[in-house]
Design a protein around this motif. Sequence first.
Motif, PDB file in Angstrom:
ATOM      1  N   ASP A 186      -1.817  -1.801  -3.163  1.00 35.88           N
ATOM      2  CA  ASP A 186      -2.036  -1.121  -4.436  1.00 35.88           C
ATOM      3  C   ASP A 186      -2.001  -2.188  -5.526  1.00 35.88           C
ATOM      4  O   ASP A 186      -1.387  -3.239  -5.345  1.00 35.88           O
ATOM      5  CB  ASP A 186      -0.939  -0.083  -4.705  1.00 35.88           C
ATOM      6  CG  ASP A 186      -1.052   1.139  -3.798  1.00 35.88           C
ATOM      7  OD1 ASP A 186      -2.106   1.323  -3.154  1.00 35.88           O
ATOM      8  OD2 ASP A 186      -0.073   1.903  -3.734  1.00 35.88           O
ATOM      9  N   LYS A 207       0.842  -1.202   0.000  1.00 38.50           N
ATOM     10  CA  LYS A 207       0.000   0.000   0.000  1.00 38.50           C
ATOM     11  C   LYS A 207       0.874   1.248   0.000  1.00 38.50           C
ATOM     12  O   LYS A 207       1.837   1.350   0.753  1.00 38.50           O
ATOM     13  CB  LYS A 207      -0.916  -0.001   1.229  1.00 38.50           C
ATOM     14  CG  LYS A 207      -1.959   1.080   1.215  1.00 38.50           C
ATOM     15  CD  LYS A 207      -2.994   0.793   0.149  1.00 38.50           C
ATOM     16  CE  LYS A 207      -4.094   1.839   0.170  1.00 38.50           C
ATOM     17  NZ  LYS A 207      -4.879   1.796  -1.049  1.00 38.50           N
ATOM     18  N   GLY A 231       2.285   1.968  -5.166  1.00 37.78           N
ATOM     19  CA  GLY A 231       1.827   1.750  -6.538  1.00 37.78           C
ATOM     20  C   GLY A 231       2.391   2.746  -7.529  1.00 37.78           C
ATOM     21  O   GLY A 231       2.855   2.365  -8.601  1.00 37.78           O
TER      22      GLY A 231
END
Length: 114
Positions: free
Chosen positions: A51, A14, A17
């Motif tokens: 992500d 997370k 990305g």
Amino acid sequence: MSQMTAVNVIRVEKGKGSEVAERFAKPKSVHTFPGFVRMEVWMKENTEDHDELHVCTTWEDEKYFTEWREKRAIEKAKIRAEQEKNQTGTPPHNPILSTELSTYVTKVQHLPAE
């Protein structure tokens, strides 16, 4: 011959990305490979715990994609062998959690009206 698209779903830690997507910003050798049509990198919105990127490459025909994958596998093996030979210290952290490749054959396509 019918076009095909390969979609590599990359799950990333997370918040990482955009950092991983940036790796695809500059064209690399795939863009010059015979049969290559285009590449798009999509980032899925509103994921909770990771992500998610979708790296989509479209090819004139599946045979070109297969040839590119085989060439790329050989190149990666050479790079890995060289890295192992020259290994010093701890390898850099990799935020990629997993990848999954799927391929799709184009059955119907609509282009903008002229």
